[in-house]
Design an enzyme around this catalytic site. Structure first.
Site, PDB file in Angstrom:
ATOM      1  N   GLU A   1     -14.336 -13.274  26.597  1.00 43.41           N
ATOM      2  CA  GLU A   1     -14.674 -14.314  27.486  1.00 43.41           C
ATOM      3  C   GLU A   1     -14.668 -13.659  29.076  1.00 43.41           C
ATOM      4  OE1 GLU A   1     -12.423 -17.756  27.064  1.00 43.41           O
ATOM      5  OE2 GLU A   1     -13.026 -18.224  24.997  1.00 43.41           O
TER       6      GLU A   1
ATOM      7  N   GLU B   1     -15.439 -17.336  15.612  1.00 42.58           N
ATOM      8  CA  GLU B   1     -14.645 -18.708  15.846  1.00 42.58           C
ATOM      9  C   GLU B   1     -15.485 -19.804  15.596  1.00 42.58           C
ATOM     10  OE1 GLU B   1     -12.685 -18.703  19.688  1.00 42.58           O
ATOM     11  OE2 GLU B   1     -12.484 -16.620  20.098  1.00 42.58           O
TER      12      GLU B   1
END
Length: 380
Positions: free
Chosen positions: A176, A287
């Site tokens: 991220e 994910e």
């Protein structure tokens, strides 16, 4: 004959799941965990100071562990040939101090994967969230120097690699790192102490060290909304293209794929996968779940819906089209793995997020561990 999810896709890609650490804990360990969570909540409430003029804040009650048996453990063993820790291999769970490492839970994941003939991912080495506070401080509590932070990060990566590199198929090296504000590297003003202290080169350095520490593992740069937001997708493309030109050993882009039953389109997902594939990179879905809510505005999330047969059939068709897309991209030699972020709806992180008190139903098994229409659609 029992239907097995990963068997249906073994000719295309591995099918994995994030496994909650609670499934690998004793009842006594779980009770102690929630006891400590309640203590931390009370400490936070005691020290919390609301900004002037802010409305009165009602603190939520600490979450409680679900009552009754959890089917996730057996499903994790049977239905998936790849697992990843949901939280227990993030830096704050492992790197407790300068020379203090907690390997207890990570060792349990390795043991579980070996016992069930599964591959294992490591999530994650470097992230602006869930990094321990001490790592950014010197002995006086001030911001640590660049040289010291680099040495601490390098030590962490090499310590994890020395212990686990033979057991790990892929590593989320940096997680991220693309800003939602301007689609370049997240900086100190955007909550990255790694960037703030080391500078933008922290990403390259983490990958060079990871290549030495995990010589046989795929090295992944992982992020969310790459398949949703064109600017962010391009920002990641620009980053990894530059990394490759500098000789940085990134070989895989991870698409988190926290998506919903409607967005993004299959065409956007294909475009995203093929964009990174055009650089010679692999892509893995890291994910994924398919939320029951669109939540176009997180400040005004959708009200709770009923999970009717009509909705579950719609979700099933969505999962089917996604996996058909993944098969196509696997045949093209780009897509390697597909990982779901959880097993049953009961333990999904999407419960209470972004709407406290609202459940979700984003996964392939319901609260009781029974296959949903989406599961049946994928394995028939």
């Amino acid at each position: 004959m029992e239907k097995i999810l990963f068997e249906s896709y073994k000719d295309y890609f591995k099918v994995g799941a994030a496994v909650s650490g609670f499934l690998l804990m004793s009842k006594e360990e779980i009770d102690e965990h929630f006891k400590q969570m309640a203590i931390r909540m009370e400490e936070f409430k005691k020290n919390f100071k609301a900004p002037p003029g802010a409305p009165q804040f009602k603190f939520p009650e600490p979450p409680k562990f679900p009552e009754g048996p959890l089917p996730d453990y057996d499903l994790a063993k049977k239905q998936f040939n790849l697992i990843v820790a949901e939280n227990d291999t993030k830096m704050d769970a492992v790197y407790l101090g300068e020379d203090n490492f907690n390997f207890k839970m990570a060792d349990r994941y390795v043991k579980f994967a070996k016992e069930n003939n599964q591959s294992l991912r490591w999530h994650t080495l470097v992230w602006h969230n869930q990094s321990p506070r001490w790592i950014f401080k010197d002995k006086d509590g001030n911001k640590v120097s660049k040289e010291v932070l680099e040495e601490r990060l390098k030590k962490y990566i090499f310590t994890i690699g020395k212990r686990y590199s033979d057991d790990i198929c892929s590593v989320d090296v940096v997680n991220e790192c693309i800003s939602d504000k301007n689609f370049v590297l997240r900086d100190g003003a955007d909550r990255s102490m790694w960037y703030d202290i080391i500078g933008p080169e922290y990403v390259d350095k983490a990958f060079f060290w990871a290549k030495e520490a995990f010589p046989k593992s795929n090295l992944v740069i992982n992020d969310y909304n790459l398949e949703m937001i064109e600017g962010k997708r391009q920002g990641m493309y620009n980053l990894v293209k530059g990394m490759l030109e500098r000789g940085v050993p990134v070989d895989t882009v991870g698409l988190q794929m926290h998506i919903n039953y409607e967005n993004p389109s299959i065409e956007e997902i294909e475009k995203t996968i093929e964009l990174y594939g055009s650089l010679g990179l692999n892509v893995i879905v890291t994910e994924m779940e398919v939320s029951a809510y669109l939540d176009k505005d997180f400040q005004k999330p959708d009200p709770r819906r009923e999970y009717t047969k009509e909705f579950l059939d719609l979700q099933a068709e969505r999962y089917y089209k996604l996996f058909e897309c993944f098969k196509k991209e696997a045949k093209a030699g780009i897509l390697k793995d597909v990982v779901l972020w959880g097993i049953t709806d009961r333990l999904s992180w999407k419960n209470n997020f972004p709407s406290p008190g609202r459940t979700d139903a984003p996964l392939l098994f319901d609260n009781d561990g029974k296959p949903k229409p989406a599961f049946d659609r994928l394995v028939r």
